[in-house]
Write a protein that holds these residues in place. Structure first.
Motif, PDB file in Angstrom:
ATOM      1  N   GLN A  16      91.661  32.943  43.170  1.00 66.24           N
ATOM      2  CA  GLN A  16      91.856  32.714  41.854  1.00 66.24           C
ATOM      3  C   GLN A  16      91.805  33.848  40.930  1.00 66.24           C
ATOM      4  O   GLN A  16      91.471  34.754  41.288  1.00 66.24           O
ATOM      5  CB  GLN A  16      90.978  31.527  41.375  1.00 66.24           C
ATOM      6  CG  GLN A  16      91.451  30.159  41.848  1.00 66.24           C
ATOM      7  CD  GLN A  16      90.656  28.963  41.365  1.00 66.24           C
ATOM      8  OE1 GLN A  16      89.613  29.093  40.568  1.00 66.24           O
ATOM      9  NE2 GLN A  16      91.075  27.629  41.434  1.00 66.24           N
ATOM     10  N   THR A  17      92.321  33.570  39.787  1.00 68.17           N
ATOM     11  CA  THR A  17      92.273  34.717  38.739  1.00 68.17           C
ATOM     12  C   THR A  17      91.224  34.482  37.714  1.00 68.17           C
ATOM     13  O   THR A  17      90.778  33.516  37.389  1.00 68.17           O
ATOM     14  CB  THR A  17      93.558  34.649  38.008  1.00 68.17           C
ATOM     15  OG1 THR A  17      94.798  35.085  38.697  1.00 68.17           O
ATOM     16  CG2 THR A  17      93.494  35.682  36.903  1.00 68.17           C
ATOM     17  N   SER A  19      89.416  35.336  34.275  1.00 68.18           N
ATOM     18  CA  SER A  19      89.695  35.811  32.919  1.00 68.18           C
ATOM     19  C   SER A  19      88.342  35.837  32.078  1.00 68.18           C
ATOM     20  O   SER A  19      87.700  34.930  32.032  1.00 68.18           O
ATOM     21  CB  SER A  19      90.712  34.787  32.317  1.00 68.18           C
ATOM     22  OG  SER A  19      91.869  35.000  32.767  1.00 68.18           O
ATOM     23  N   ARG A  68      94.755  44.883  41.115  1.00 68.10           N
ATOM     24  CA  ARG A  68      94.164  43.545  40.725  1.00 68.10           C
ATOM     25  C   ARG A  68      93.823  43.341  39.294  1.00 68.10           C
ATOM     26  O   ARG A  68      93.400  42.256  38.825  1.00 68.10           O
ATOM     27  CB  ARG A  68      93.139  43.070  41.673  1.00 68.10           C
ATOM     28  CG  ARG A  68      93.559  43.061  43.189  1.00 68.10           C
ATOM     29  CD  ARG A  68      92.603  42.381  44.005  1.00 68.10           C
ATOM     30  NE  ARG A  68      91.247  42.825  43.824  1.00 68.10           N
ATOM     31  CZ  ARG A  68      90.150  42.202  43.878  1.00 68.10           C
ATOM     32  NH1 ARG A  68      89.962  41.182  43.436  1.00 68.10           N
ATOM     33  NH2 ARG A  68      88.911  43.038  44.048  1.00 68.10           N
ATOM     34  N   GLN A  83      91.310  40.626  33.087  1.00 65.14           N
ATOM     35  CA  GLN A  83      91.880  39.645  33.984  1.00 65.14           C
ATOM     36  C   GLN A  83      91.860  40.338  35.345  1.00 65.14           C
ATOM     37  O   GLN A  83      92.378  41.538  35.525  1.00 65.14           O
ATOM     38  CB  GLN A  83      93.337  39.234  33.549  1.00 65.14           C
ATOM     39  CG  GLN A  83      94.011  38.229  34.376  1.00 65.14           C
ATOM     40  CD  GLN A  83      95.104  37.559  33.732  1.00 65.14           C
ATOM     41  OE1 GLN A  83      96.055  38.355  33.451  1.00 65.14           O
ATOM     42  NE2 GLN A  83      94.884  36.502  33.152  1.00 65.14           N
ATOM     43  N   ASN A  85      93.057  39.379  39.247  1.00 64.82           N
ATOM     44  CA  ASN A  85      93.623  38.295  40.343  1.00 64.82           C
ATOM     45  C   ASN A  85      92.969  38.458  41.638  1.00 64.82           C
ATOM     46  O   ASN A  85      92.282  39.316  42.271  1.00 64.82           O
ATOM     47  CB  ASN A  85      95.200  38.205  40.165  1.00 64.82           C
ATOM     48  CG  ASN A  85      95.585  39.526  40.602  1.00 64.82           C
ATOM     49  OD1 ASN A  85      95.061  40.416  41.280  1.00 64.82           O
ATOM     50  ND2 ASN A  85      96.699  39.948  39.611  1.00 64.82           N
ATOM     51  N   SER A  86      93.522  37.350  42.636  1.00 65.20           N
ATOM     52  CA  SER A  86      93.005  37.382  44.069  1.00 65.20           C
ATOM     53  C   SER A  86      91.644  37.871  44.178  1.00 65.20           C
ATOM     54  O   SER A  86      91.260  38.370  45.023  1.00 65.20           O
ATOM     55  CB  SER A  86      94.013  38.538  44.793  1.00 65.20           C
ATOM     56  OG  SER A  86      95.414  38.558  44.579  1.00 65.20           O
TER      57      SER A  86
END
Length: 118
Positions: A16-17, A19, A68, A83, A85-86
């Motif tokens: 998931q990402t 934040s 990422r 942010q 990701n992965s």
């Protein structure tokens, strides 16, 4: 003195990402020559610089995380964002917002725990 406040979800699933936000109440995040960084510390390991955004809005990233990671800001909200990701379990750690100001002083947020687990 600058106060930084990080916030985030705490627990994130792999892939998931993430934040995170860093708010700076009562201060500007666009002061000339300020350098806003995100730094993390995995459990039992040292600090790792992730990336930063400069007062002119340009960004710089750690080569190992660049693909990422994204750092941005909202000037009106005095907020800096991270942010990523992965996400992987090895991204678990405490994430800090940090600023170097033009006078050479550094200020840390209290840090926010991020755990990557299913």
């Amino acid at each position: 003195q600058v106060q930084l406040q990080e916030s985030g979800p705490g627990l994130v699933k792999p892939s998931q990402t993430l934040s995170l936000t860093c708010t700076v109440p009562g201060a500007s995040i666009t002061r000339k020559d300020d350098y806003w960084s995100w730094i993390r510390q995995p459990p039992g390991k040292g600090l790792e610089w992730m990336g930063a955004i400069r007062s002119d809005g340009s960004t710089a990233y750690s080569p190992s995380l660049k693909s990422r990671t994204s750092i941005s800001r909202d000037n009106a909200e005095n907020t800096v964002y991270l942010q990523m990701n992965s996400l992987k379990p090895e991204d678990t750690g405490v994430y800090y917002c940090y600023v170097d100001d033009a006078l050479g002083f550094g200020y840390w947020g209290q840090g926010t725990q991020v755990t990557v687990s299913s």
